[in-house]
Design an enzyme around this catalytic site. Structure first.
Site, mmCIF file in Angstrom:
data_model
loop_
_atom_site.group_PDB
_atom_site.id
_atom_site.type_symbol
_atom_site.label_atom_id
_atom_site.label_comp_id
_atom_site.label_asym_id
_atom_site.label_seq_id
_atom_site.Cartn_x
_atom_site.Cartn_y
_atom_site.Cartn_z
ATOM 1 N N GLU A 15 17.289 -52.282 5.433
ATOM 2 C CA GLU A 15 16.801 -51.188 4.574
ATOM 3 C C GLU A 15 17.436 -49.851 4.930
ATOM 4 O O GLU A 15 17.567 -49.509 6.109
ATOM 5 C CB GLU A 15 15.271 -51.054 4.671
ATOM 6 C CG GLU A 15 14.688 -50.190 3.551
ATOM 7 C CD GLU A 15 13.179 -50.005 3.668
ATOM 8 O OE1 GLU A 15 12.453 -51.016 3.719
ATOM 9 O OE2 GLU A 15 12.743 -48.842 3.725
ATOM 10 N N GLU A 75 8.602 -53.224 8.946
ATOM 11 C CA GLU A 75 8.224 -52.119 9.831
ATOM 12 C C GLU A 75 6.894 -52.311 10.556
ATOM 13 O O GLU A 75 5.912 -51.616 10.282
ATOM 14 C CB GLU A 75 8.257 -50.800 9.031
ATOM 15 C CG GLU A 75 9.665 -50.531 8.530
ATOM 16 C CD GLU A 75 9.872 -49.177 7.828
ATOM 17 O OE1 GLU A 75 8.890 -48.456 7.608
ATOM 18 O OE2 GLU A 75 11.028 -48.873 7.517
#
Ligand SMILES: *[C@@H]1O[C@H](CO)[C@@H](O)[C@H](O)[C@H]1NC(C)=O
Ligand SMILES: *[C@@H]1O[C@H](CO)[C@@H](O)[C@H](O)[C@H]1NC(C)=O
Ligand SMILES: *[C@@H]1O[C@H](CO)[C@@H](O)[C@H](O)[C@H]1NC(C)=O
Ligand SMILES: *[C@@H]1O[C@H](CO)[C@@H](O)[C@H](O)[C@H]1NC(C)=O
Ligand SMILES: *[C@@H]1O[C@H](CO)[C@@H](O)[C@H](O)[C@H]1NC(C)=O
Length: 488
Positions: free
Chosen positions: A364, A259
């Site tokens: 994820e 991220e």
């Protein structure tokens, strides 16, 4: 095909001369916690399993049904109807329409997952790992391994916390790796009938490499791509691959970092490393790509983004349009958060059509992350539907695999040092040496157990209006898998 009442149905239509249907080795020991469905309780000597699945006789299908009422991969069998003119919904598989091939499904061996699995007796640990990785289990083949700490750790660390250690002379794995994650990964590998595909992601670089001097908050690497710090950060990945290889754990892929958009946010609460797509592009082209190419692991796949799909197609356009970066890259990794904000066709579909040589891969997803629906919810069927819906949507938009987040958590959804508690398909109760398999475990199973690596998505269409969600595949053994979700 007759009307399909079941909520979640998998039809494995055998086209090979085949053997008997395995009866499975045990039923779910159901327990209700007052939500809309049940969990299945497992201990050191018992856990429900559908067993090894074998193909049905030619002309017949096997079905596996899970539903809110408590069925869990319940086996059934029937006659395949060819050119049926009967009443009801008809799904037609067009096997000449071929799309992407499947890589695999799995979850993440975070520090929290390892702590929870190790909190069980050795017998219960064995049961839990068998559930995910053995051929009687649900056939996980992908494991994401965080490089050093993330929010699902009990403290903040990286592998190179000695300041100004540009050569990484003091690079070192921690007890979390050596005593927990590595032995569990070795155990999982030993139970798996195939080599596991390990995937590494780093959350933050060491504080001394960063503009903010901390693992958390808004910060990126000091200097510029091609510079001293960016080179050290690329070398950090190589050192990680080298250290894990000493334990016979080799990685299929690594991501350019978890991220990167989080590290661009002021006061971000846990470990993050900010990259803009331009910085990521140049770091791959000038540092990571050449370092990997010169290392002992030049065939390790590189996946960019590792962040929410709403950043697509823009992120891919910036990074993959550059030939210097693009030649080191194999795929684009996506997370599922905020998926409902962007149509899959715009984010995933457009990226695939612009860059068909790069695969899309889910790295994820979890439930219970949203402030309005936080933490563990034992027996939530609604959450199982969220998983299945997203996986089907991804698969129908060229995604080749889907990786769940923590393999196991405790009853509060941790440990997590910033209390960012979420849910997991397996919830451990260490005090009683038991674990619960959530409905989401079975959502994963409907895909992971049946869609082997190399399975190819094919066309499927419904005759008439339907609210069903579905996806069809031909496996390497020539059998057809049809996965159907009924959320109504
Ligand atoms: C495990 O669960 C099974 C099935 O519920 C039960 O028969 C058995 O006694 C349990 N074993 C232990 C060690 O608690
Ligand atoms: C089913 O219908 C198609 C198209 O009408 C035809 O080509 C095929 O032979 C039929 N198959 C069977 C088993 O009747
Ligand atoms: C770093 O490693 C060197 C050589 O192994 C050692 O002498 C030194 O004490 C280490 N420094 C730290 C801060 O761990
Ligand atoms: C290393 O792992 C592979 C599977 O990935 C296995 O075949 C091999 O036996 C292992 N070697 C050792 C020394 O454990
Ligand atoms: C970030 O944290 C600092 C220190 O706690 C605080 O003063 C500041 O207002 C915060 N900024 C934002 C945008 O929340």
């Amino acid at each position: 095909m007759a009307s399909l009442l079941p909520s979640l149905l998998l039809m494995a239509l055998g086209f090979l001369p085949a053997v008997t249907l395995s009866a499975g080795s045990g039923k779910c020991v159901a327990r209700s916690f007052g939500h809309d469905s049940v969990v299945c309780k497992c201990n050191s000597t018992y856990c429900d399993s559908v067993g090894s699945v074998t193909l049905p006789p030619l002309g017949q299908y096997s079905s596996y049904l899970s539903n809110m009422a408590g069925s869990r991969l319940e086996p059934g069998q029937g006659q395949i109807q060819v050119n049926s003119t009967g009443q009801g919904l008809r799904l037609t598989i067009t096997s000449y329409q071929k799309y992407q091939r499947i890589k695999g499904f799995g979850g993440a061996m975070t520090d929290a997952a390892a702590i929870n699995i190790m909190s069980l007796s050795s017998g219960a640990q064995e049961q839990l790992l068998r559930q995910y990785f053995s051929s009687e289990g649900i056939g996980y083949s992908v494991v994401r391994v965080p490089m050093a700490s993330c929010d699902f750790s009990t403290h903040l660390y990286t592998y190179a916390d000695t300041p100004e250690d540009y050569n990484l002379d003091n690079f070192t794995l921690l007890p979390e790796d050596i005593n927990m994650k590595i032995p569990l990964l070795q155990h999982a590998q030993a139970l798996s009938p195939h080599p596991l595909s390990l995937l590494a992601s780093a959350w933050s670089a060491p504080a001394w490499m960063k503009t903010n001097g901390a693992l958390t908050g808004k910060g990126s690497l000091k200097g510029k791509p091609g510079g001293k710090v960016h080179k050290s950060w690329a070398q950090y990945y190589i050192r990680f691959l080298e250290e894990y290889a000493k334990y016979n754990l080799t990685f299929w892929a690594l991501t350019t970092g978890n991220e990167p958009s989080a590290g661009e946010m002021t006061n971000y609460s846990f470990q993050a490393l900010g990259f803009t797509p331009e910085e990521q592009r140049d770091w791959v082209a000038l540092d990571l790509g050449p370092a990997l190419h010169a290392s002992s692991y030049p065939h390790t796949h590189v996946l960019i983004l590792d962040d929410n799909r709403l950043l697509l197609p823009h992120w891919a356009k910036v990074v993959l349009s550059d030939v210097h970066a693009g030649r080191y890259i194999h795929g684009v990794a996506v997370h599922w958060y905020f998926d409902s904000l962007v149509p899959a066709e715009i984010s995933l579909g457009t990226t695939h059509h612009l860059y068909p040589d790069y695969y899309l891969f889910g790295t994820e997803a979890c439930v219970g992350w949203n402030a309005l629906d936080r933490g563990v919810k034992l027996g939530s069927w609604n959450r199982a539907e969220q998983y299945a819906h997203d996986i089907i949507e991804d698969l129908n938009h060229y995604v080749v695999g889907w990786t769940d987040w923590n393999l196991a958590l405790d009853q509060t959804g941790g440990p997590n040092w910033v209390k960012n508690f979420v849910d997991s398909p397996i919830i451990v109760d260490a005090k009683h040496d038991i674990f619960y398999k959530q409905p989401t475990f079975y959502s994963m199973a409907h895909f992971s157990k049946f869609l082997w690596e190399g399975s190819q998505r094919v066309g499927v269409s419904a005759c008439g209006e339907t609210h069903l969600e579905y996806s069809a595949f031909i496996r390497p053994d020539s059998s057809v898998v049809l996965i159907i979700l009924n959320r109504y």
